[in-house]
Design an enzyme around this catalytic site. Structure first.
Site, PDB file in Angstrom:
ATOM      1  N   GLY A 164       0.330   9.874   0.216  1.00 60.12           N
ATOM      2  CA  GLY A 164       0.853  11.037   0.141  1.00 60.12           C
ATOM      3  C   GLY A 164       2.614  10.690   0.668  1.00 60.12           C
ATOM      4  N   PHE A 165       3.193   9.716   2.019  1.00 55.86           N
ATOM      5  CA  PHE A 165       4.575  10.031   2.799  1.00 55.86           C
ATOM      6  C   PHE A 165       5.003   8.999   1.748  1.00 55.86           C
ATOM      7  CE2 PHE A 165       1.485  11.877   6.160  1.00 55.86           C
ATOM      8  CZ  PHE A 165       2.233  12.666   5.625  1.00 55.86           C
ATOM      9  N   GLY A 166       4.710   7.717   0.955  1.00 58.16           N
ATOM     10  CA  GLY A 166       5.367   7.072   0.494  1.00 58.16           C
ATOM     11  C   GLY A 166       4.707   5.507  -0.061  1.00 58.16           C
ATOM     12  N   ASP A 221      -2.120   8.649  14.151  1.00 58.34           N
ATOM     13  CA  ASP A 221      -3.333   8.188  13.803  1.00 58.34           C
ATOM     14  C   ASP A 221      -3.589   6.551  13.239  1.00 58.34           C
ATOM     15  OD1 ASP A 221      -3.499   8.253  10.687  1.00 58.34           O
ATOM     16  OD2 ASP A 221      -2.350   7.341   9.828  1.00 58.34           O
ATOM     17  N   THR A 261       4.993   0.836   1.358  1.00 60.45           N
ATOM     18  CA  THR A 261       4.645  -0.392   1.831  1.00 60.45           C
ATOM     19  C   THR A 261       4.807  -1.110   1.406  1.00 60.45           C
ATOM     20  OG1 THR A 261       3.711   0.598   3.380  1.00 60.45           O
ATOM     21  CG2 THR A 261       4.188  -1.520   4.031  1.00 60.45           C
ATOM     22  N   GLY A 312       1.184  -1.410  -0.286  1.00 65.90           N
ATOM     23  CA  GLY A 312      -0.138  -0.036   0.307  1.00 65.90           C
ATOM     24  C   GLY A 312       0.993   0.960   0.170  1.00 65.90           C
TER      25      GLY A 312
END
Length: 654
Positions: A15-17, A134, A19, A12
């Site tokens: 916006g941050f990267g 989060d 996995t 998945g």
């Protein structure tokens, strides 16, 4: 990756990267692991060094958190080609969002077990002084081998990925991290607390119990709010069957006001354990009709996006309604979007915020919260109140600037180095600039936020005011191009009741972010009524609004008098516009100021005599509004409140 992490499949991203599931070829058996690739959005070459430092710091936090059995261990972290990677233990199991997608609701006993499981691990996180930021179903994995909940994807590491990372180690991490629906209002405004995680946990459990989502686009499938914007188990009695004691816990977890939730996971866990002890041996609830949760608020026609809060105080704990509202006071009412605008602005290099309002509107209270927020970001902060300047320092610009530099040094805990920088033939303004640039701003790369309160005091000395404010304007302009001056963030607080003929192009009063504090609206007044533990009806709030116009100080004084039992609302409304009432000093000060200006006396006489809004000369209307005595209705004005209308109509009739 890194020579021995073989990517198996994509899991998945966002916006941050991204996995990935991977195998570690260097370990026996090539065990599975999770590789997270973080992609910083860095616009400045120098920012990469800051990102590296933040990444290293946050990775160390994850190493520490990974000692808990229900948090994946951090196996490695590295930087490659200006991108950052985390390698974590692979947890075999199913995220809760996949469980929820099946549409099966959980029972009360399952909800208690789920709540206990999450709070147990979250209590450990909070004890490490970390806010997850989060928590949502996708970040809660039910581990296959023991069915325990594992908490993943800590927002803390996303600091290196936010575009707001800058040269000075400042980051708006709190602004960017979180998920809609599970992120409370204070976190959206960039100021999360431990109780922000509590809110998210409560929303997850409510979703599990009801099958309703806080983010669904379909109203019928979305968790409902009451007319005050609150989530409540009372609204869900047809969707779930739970004990009133558990409903009370969940209601407190998802309160709009962070101060009304449990402070942290340990406190929430303690409440849950007490509930379990109290209900041990009770029969499980099987009928929705038995769920009875007292309504938090009396019925009221007031509607607004802002949310009243619960009573927080008894008469014995009431704050005196005078001066600045302390940071830990429960009587400070936010006026969105004022606070969030200020918090966002102060993060910007070279920021300049101008807070202006009539007296007693809460300017100093807002300043203290801006400085507190900046301090939480790791910034250095100084608050100078110009009322503390001795008269001897206001006789010449040179003496004033020396006092100014020495005061900032002292507040920062630094030595006074005036002997070093205050010599030679340079003028006072150049010496002051040199002192800041070569000493105060060079001491560290951390931003310096300078809060200047009661700057009105300097207006009484026009020669000093012109040069001093011109100097601050010059520093702000230098911050647009010079990195060292971008470290200086300025916040001015001044009353609109004071005027000075400054050259507009040489003063800082037409640059930066202007913040004007409004009066309280009916919902915010209702909020304060509740915080004073007063059992009022909506018509009583309307009567108080009419008499005070929502002026924060006037409202606070009125509620304090009533909550202390010194007078009833009826008595207060009777004496408020007279010198017998509790507002005598406030009204008398305005009267004396008006009597110094015949033009303003004539204007206010015209305004209070009319039964509708009237047009008066523009200059007089502007000054009366700056004093907080009138409000505009188009180009016409009307008294801010009935108190002003009746008092000035009586006192100025002759």
């Amino acid at each position: 990756m890194a020579g021995h992490y073989q990517i198996i499949k994509y899991l998945g991203g966002g916006g941050f990267g991204q996995t990935f599931l991977a195998r570690d070829s260097h370990l026996p058996g090539n065990p599975l692991c999770v590789v997270k690739q973080l992609k910083p959005q860095l616009n400045q070459p120098q920012a990469l060094e800051t990102a590296k430092r933040l990444f290293e710091r946050e990775a160390q936090t994850l190493y520490r958190l990974g000692t808990h059995d229900q948090i994946p261990r951090l196996l490695a972290h590295f930087e490659q080609d200006e991108e950052f990677y985390l390698v974590q233990e692979f947890v075999e199991g199913q995220p809760l969002n996949q469980e929820f997608a099946l549409g099966q609701k959980i029972t009360e006993s399952e909800a208690i077990a789920l709540l206990n499981d999450i709070l147990q691990v979250l209590a450990f996180v909070h004890q490490q002084q970390v806010i997850h930021r989060d928590i949502k179903p996708a970040n809660l994995i039910r581990r296959r081998r023991d069915r325990k909940i594992v908490l993943i994807d800590f927002g803390v590491v996303k600091a290196v990925s936010t575009p707001a990372s800058n040269l000075y180690g400042a980051t708006s991490i709190t602004v960017a991290v979180g998920s809609p629906g599970y992120m409370p209002s204070e976190q959206q405004a960039g100021q999360p607390y431990f109780s922000s995680d509590i809110y998210a946990v409560g929303m997850v459990v409510l979703q599990a119990l009801t099958g309703l989502s806080p983010t669904s686009k379909q109203t019928s499938q979305r968790l409902p709010r009451d007319q005050y914007g609150e989530f409540s188990c009372t609204l869900l009695r047809d969707r779930m069957t739970i004990h009133p004691g558990l409903a009370t816990i969940l209601d407190k977890m998802v309160r709009y006001d962070y101060r009304q939730r449990y402070r942290d996971a340990s406190e929430a866990l303690q409440a849950l354990e007490q509930f379990r002890q109290d209900t041990q041996g009770d029969e499980p609830i099987t009928h929705p009709q038995t769920l009875v949760v007292p309504t938090t608020h009396p019925q009221s026609p007031i509607t607004d996006h802002q949310t009243p809060t619960l009573p927080l105080s008894s008469p014995q704990t009431l704050d005196e309604p005078e001066g600045q509202v302390s940071l830990n006071s429960s009587f400070y009412v936010e006026r969105p979007p004022v606070e969030s605008d200020c918090y966002n602005a102060i993060l910007k290099p070279g920021a300049l915020i101008r807070v202006k309002a009539p007296r007693q509107m809460g300017k100093s209270s807002l300043l203290s919260r801006i400085l507190n927020y900046a301090s939480q970001q790791g910034y250095r902060t100084v608050c100078l109140n110009f009322q503390s300047a001795d008269a001897e320092f206001l006789t010449s610009l040179d003496q004033f600037l020396q006092w100014f530099c020495a005061s900032v040094s002292w507040n920062l805990g630094l030595d006074d180095r005036l002997d070093t920088y205050w010599r030679g033939i340079l003028g006072s303004k150049n010496k002051c600039t040199d002192y800041f640039q070569r000493y105060l701003l060079s001491e560290t790369t951390r931003p310096l936020v300078l809060g200047l309160d009661e700057v009105d005091q300097i207006f009484q000395y026009p020669d000093i005011a012109t040069d001093f404010f011109g100097l601050l304007r010059a520093w702000h302009e230098q911050g647009k191009n010079q990195a060292i001056w971008q470290r200086l963030r300025l916040v001015f607080v001044h009353s609109k009741e004071v005027y000075i003929p400054l050259n507009i192009n040489q003063s800082p009063f037409n640059v930066g972010i202007p913040i004007e504090l409004p009066e309280l609206n009916p919902v915010q007044v209702w909020d304060l009524v509740q915080r004073h533990s007063l059992d009022w009806q909506p018509n009583q709030v309307e009567e108080l609004m009419s008499m005070t116009g929502g002026h924060p100080y006037l409202v606070r004084v009125a509620l304090y008098q009533i909550a202390r039992g010194k007078m009833t609302l009826e008595k207060l409304l009777q004496v408020a516009p007279t010198e017998e009432g509790p507002f005598y000093d406030h009204l008398r000060r305005h009267l004396l100021n008006l009597e110094e200006n015949a033009e303003l006396v004539a204007a206010i006489q015209q305004v209070v005599a009319a039964n509708q809004s009237v047009e008066i000369k523009a200059a007089a209307a502007f000054k009366l509004r700056s004093m907080g005595l009138v409000k505009f209705q188009g180009n016409a004005v009307t008294p801010l409140c009935q108190m002003y209308r009746r008092y000035f109509r009586d006192r100025l009739k002759n």
